[in-house]
Motif scaffolding. Structure first.
Motif, PDB file in Angstrom:
ATOM      1  N   ARG A 115      13.932  19.587  18.747  1.00  0.00           N
ATOM      2  CA  ARG A 115      13.985  19.304  17.510  1.00  0.00           C
ATOM      3  C   ARG A 115      15.255  19.052  17.049  1.00  0.00           C
ATOM      4  O   ARG A 115      15.657  18.074  16.172  1.00  0.00           O
ATOM      5  CB  ARG A 115      13.118  19.967  16.696  1.00  0.00           C
ATOM      6  CG  ARG A 115      11.530  20.015  16.778  1.00  0.00           C
ATOM      7  CD  ARG A 115      10.701  20.555  15.661  1.00  0.00           C
ATOM      8  NE  ARG A 115       9.280  20.712  16.027  1.00  0.00           N
ATOM      9  CZ  ARG A 115       8.713  21.494  16.690  1.00  0.00           C
ATOM     10  NH1 ARG A 115       9.202  22.900  16.967  1.00  0.00           N
ATOM     11  NH2 ARG A 115       7.524  21.584  17.262  1.00  0.00           N
ATOM     12  N   SER A 116      16.101  20.059  17.156  1.00  0.00           N
ATOM     13  CA  SER A 116      17.555  19.992  16.716  1.00  0.00           C
ATOM     14  C   SER A 116      18.480  19.043  17.221  1.00  0.00           C
ATOM     15  O   SER A 116      19.228  18.512  16.697  1.00  0.00           O
ATOM     16  CB  SER A 116      18.216  21.448  16.546  1.00  0.00           C
ATOM     17  OG  SER A 116      18.537  21.634  18.004  1.00  0.00           O
ATOM     18  N   ARG A 117      17.950  18.404  18.542  1.00  0.00           N
ATOM     19  CA  ARG A 117      18.855  17.264  18.960  1.00  0.00           C
ATOM     20  C   ARG A 117      18.220  16.042  18.972  1.00  0.00           C
ATOM     21  O   ARG A 117      18.600  15.006  19.759  1.00  0.00           O
ATOM     22  CB  ARG A 117      18.931  17.697  20.392  1.00  0.00           C
ATOM     23  CG  ARG A 117      19.866  19.059  20.691  1.00  0.00           C
ATOM     24  CD  ARG A 117      20.057  19.453  22.339  1.00  0.00           C
ATOM     25  NE  ARG A 117      21.196  20.298  22.373  1.00  0.00           N
ATOM     26  CZ  ARG A 117      21.300  21.604  22.154  1.00  0.00           C
ATOM     27  NH1 ARG A 117      20.208  22.081  21.674  1.00  0.00           N
ATOM     28  NH2 ARG A 117      22.319  22.208  22.369  1.00  0.00           N
ATOM     29  N   GLY A 118      16.960  16.050  18.202  1.00  0.00           N
ATOM     30  CA  GLY A 118      16.423  14.654  17.776  1.00  0.00           C
ATOM     31  C   GLY A 118      15.225  14.289  18.821  1.00  0.00           C
ATOM     32  O   GLY A 118      15.154  13.152  18.722  1.00  0.00           O
ATOM     33  N   TYR A 119      15.136  15.134  19.597  1.00  0.00           N
ATOM     34  CA  TYR A 119      13.968  14.631  20.851  1.00  0.00           C
ATOM     35  C   TYR A 119      12.711  14.507  20.084  1.00  0.00           C
ATOM     36  O   TYR A 119      11.883  14.039  20.578  1.00  0.00           O
ATOM     37  CB  TYR A 119      14.001  15.276  21.800  1.00  0.00           C
ATOM     38  CG  TYR A 119      15.194  15.161  22.772  1.00  0.00           C
ATOM     39  CD1 TYR A 119      15.532  14.060  23.389  1.00  0.00           C
ATOM     40  CD2 TYR A 119      16.419  16.166  22.805  1.00  0.00           C
ATOM     41  CE1 TYR A 119      16.596  13.897  24.208  1.00  0.00           C
ATOM     42  CE2 TYR A 119      17.548  15.797  23.754  1.00  0.00           C
ATOM     43  CZ  TYR A 119      17.752  14.443  24.193  1.00  0.00           C
ATOM     44  OH  TYR A 119      18.810  14.420  25.004  1.00  0.00           O
ATOM     45  N   PHE A 120      12.449  15.448  19.121  1.00  0.00           N
ATOM     46  CA  PHE A 120      11.039  15.573  18.482  1.00  0.00           C
ATOM     47  C   PHE A 120      11.517  15.732  17.016  1.00  0.00           C
ATOM     48  O   PHE A 120      12.399  16.286  16.490  1.00  0.00           O
ATOM     49  CB  PHE A 120      10.421  16.874  18.886  1.00  0.00           C
ATOM     50  CG  PHE A 120       9.746  16.642  20.306  1.00  0.00           C
ATOM     51  CD1 PHE A 120       8.547  16.379  20.427  1.00  0.00           C
ATOM     52  CD2 PHE A 120      10.409  16.995  21.250  1.00  0.00           C
ATOM     53  CE1 PHE A 120       7.645  16.232  21.667  1.00  0.00           C
ATOM     54  CE2 PHE A 120       9.705  16.816  22.736  1.00  0.00           C
ATOM     55  CZ  PHE A 120       8.610  16.502  22.787  1.00  0.00           C
ATOM     56  N   GLY A 121      10.593  14.843  16.322  1.00  0.00           N
ATOM     57  CA  GLY A 121      10.676  14.889  14.932  1.00  0.00           C
ATOM     58  C   GLY A 121       9.255  15.483  14.211  1.00  0.00           C
ATOM     59  O   GLY A 121       8.525  16.078  14.876  1.00  0.00           O
ATOM     60  N   SER A 122       9.022  14.942  13.183  1.00  0.00           N
ATOM     61  CA  SER A 122       7.683  15.185  12.406  1.00  0.00           C
ATOM     62  C   SER A 122       6.347  14.327  12.915  1.00  0.00           C
ATOM     63  O   SER A 122       5.370  14.641  12.508  1.00  0.00           O
ATOM     64  CB  SER A 122       7.860  15.162  10.935  1.00  0.00           C
ATOM     65  OG  SER A 122       7.926  14.025  10.602  1.00  0.00           O
ATOM     66  N   GLY A 123       6.697  13.498  13.570  1.00  0.00           N
ATOM     67  CA  GLY A 123       5.696  12.572  13.841  1.00  0.00           C
ATOM     68  C   GLY A 123       4.646  12.903  15.256  1.00  0.00           C
ATOM     69  O   GLY A 123       4.886  14.146  15.821  1.00  0.00           O
ATOM     70  N   ASP A 124       4.142  12.109  15.690  1.00  0.00           N
ATOM     71  CA  ASP A 124       2.896  12.248  16.904  1.00  0.00           C
ATOM     72  C   ASP A 124       3.647  11.932  18.230  1.00  0.00           C
ATOM     73  O   ASP A 124       2.809  11.670  19.338  1.00  0.00           O
ATOM     74  CB  ASP A 124       1.818  11.547  16.633  1.00  0.00           C
ATOM     75  CG  ASP A 124       1.700  10.264  16.787  1.00  0.00           C
ATOM     76  OD1 ASP A 124       2.805   9.606  16.634  1.00  0.00           O
ATOM     77  OD2 ASP A 124       0.548   9.653  16.734  1.00  0.00           O
ATOM     78  N   SER A 125       4.928  11.660  18.340  1.00  0.00           N
ATOM     79  CA  SER A 125       5.750  11.395  19.432  1.00  0.00           C
ATOM     80  C   SER A 125       7.064  11.951  19.780  1.00  0.00           C
ATOM     81  O   SER A 125       7.513  12.314  18.797  1.00  0.00           O
ATOM     82  CB  SER A 125       6.115   9.702  19.717  1.00  0.00           C
ATOM     83  OG  SER A 125       6.745   9.300  18.847  1.00  0.00           O
ATOM     84  N   GLY A 126       7.613  12.346  21.015  1.00  0.00           N
ATOM     85  CA  GLY A 126       8.547  13.012  21.245  1.00  0.00           C
ATOM     86  C   GLY A 126       9.100  12.816  22.754  1.00  0.00           C
ATOM     87  O   GLY A 126       8.189  11.903  23.266  1.00  0.00           O
ATOM     88  N   THR A 127      10.145  13.004  22.890  1.00  0.00           N
ATOM     89  CA  THR A 127      10.790  12.956  24.222  1.00  0.00           C
ATOM     90  C   THR A 127      11.264  14.020  24.707  1.00  0.00           C
ATOM     91  O   THR A 127      12.138  14.870  24.146  1.00  0.00           O
ATOM     92  CB  THR A 127      11.879  11.976  24.184  1.00  0.00           C
ATOM     93  OG1 THR A 127      11.600  10.572  23.687  1.00  0.00           O
ATOM     94  CG2 THR A 127      12.555  11.370  25.432  1.00  0.00           C
ATOM     95  N   ILE A 128      10.901  14.331  26.308  1.00  0.00           N
ATOM     96  CA  ILE A 128      11.865  15.263  27.245  1.00  0.00           C
ATOM     97  C   ILE A 128      12.791  14.809  28.022  1.00  0.00           C
ATOM     98  O   ILE A 128      12.465  13.957  28.918  1.00  0.00           O
ATOM     99  CB  ILE A 128      10.763  16.008  28.115  1.00  0.00           C
ATOM    100  CG1 ILE A 128       9.361  16.313  27.176  1.00  0.00           C
ATOM    101  CG2 ILE A 128      11.187  17.239  28.630  1.00  0.00           C
ATOM    102  CD1 ILE A 128       8.328  16.882  27.841  1.00  0.00           C
ATOM    103  N   PRO A 129      14.088  15.202  27.843  1.00  0.00           N
ATOM    104  CA  PRO A 129      14.955  14.897  29.011  1.00  0.00           C
ATOM    105  C   PRO A 129      14.804  15.588  30.315  1.00  0.00           C
ATOM    106  O   PRO A 129      14.520  16.980  30.192  1.00  0.00           O
ATOM    107  CB  PRO A 129      16.286  15.461  28.410  1.00  0.00           C
ATOM    108  CG  PRO A 129      15.886  16.500  27.224  1.00  0.00           C
ATOM    109  CD  PRO A 129      14.508  16.123  26.817  1.00  0.00           C
ATOM    110  N   VAL A 130      14.484  14.933  31.307  1.00  0.00           N
ATOM    111  CA  VAL A 130      14.233  15.494  32.492  1.00  0.00           C
ATOM    112  C   VAL A 130      15.313  15.117  33.619  1.00  0.00           C
ATOM    113  O   VAL A 130      15.826  13.858  33.730  1.00  0.00           O
ATOM    114  CB  VAL A 130      13.038  14.728  33.200  1.00  0.00           C
ATOM    115  CG1 VAL A 130      12.764  15.406  34.684  1.00  0.00           C
ATOM    116  CG2 VAL A 130      11.725  15.053  32.271  1.00  0.00           C
TER     117      VAL A 130
END
Length: 106
Positions: A61-76
């Motif tokens: 969250r602190s790096r902006g990959y996830f916010g308060s919505g229903d989507s997010g991103t994982i760096p792999v």
């Protein structure tokens, strides 16, 4: 929580090198996650071991990959370039329950 979760891995976006990709997750339960881990299955006959990474949600969250919505991103990272990569993602919820989802990354 894990038994009723609607979180899915929708797709992946290539990174700046062939060894990195970004997996997009979608679901109403993302706000209930405590951590996310992934394992990249080693290629058959490879001398290397499986790549295993764990993230706590506060960091993502602190790096902006996830916010308060229903989507997010994982760096792999740690992918095999030019190959199909089988990635298992373990979602651990605030109640300590967990669920595994998978995605293939080319």
């Amino acid at each position: 929580m894990a038994d009723t979760s609607d979180i899915v891995a929708t797709d992946s976006i290539p990174g700046v090198t062939p060894f990195i990709s970004f997996v997009r997750l979608r679901g109403a339960d993302l706000s209930k996650l405590k951590r996310i881990a992934y394992v990249i299955k080693p290629l058959e006959g490879a001398a290397s071991k499986a790549v295993s990474v764990k993230y706590v949600m506060d960091m993502l969250r602190s790096r902006g990959y996830f916010g308060s919505g229903d989507s997010g991103t994982i760096p792999v990272f740690g992918l095999y370039a030019g190959r199909h990569n089988d990635v298992s993602i373990t979602l651990t919820f605030n109640d300590q329950s967990s669920r595994e989802i998978s995605i293939g990354i080319a």
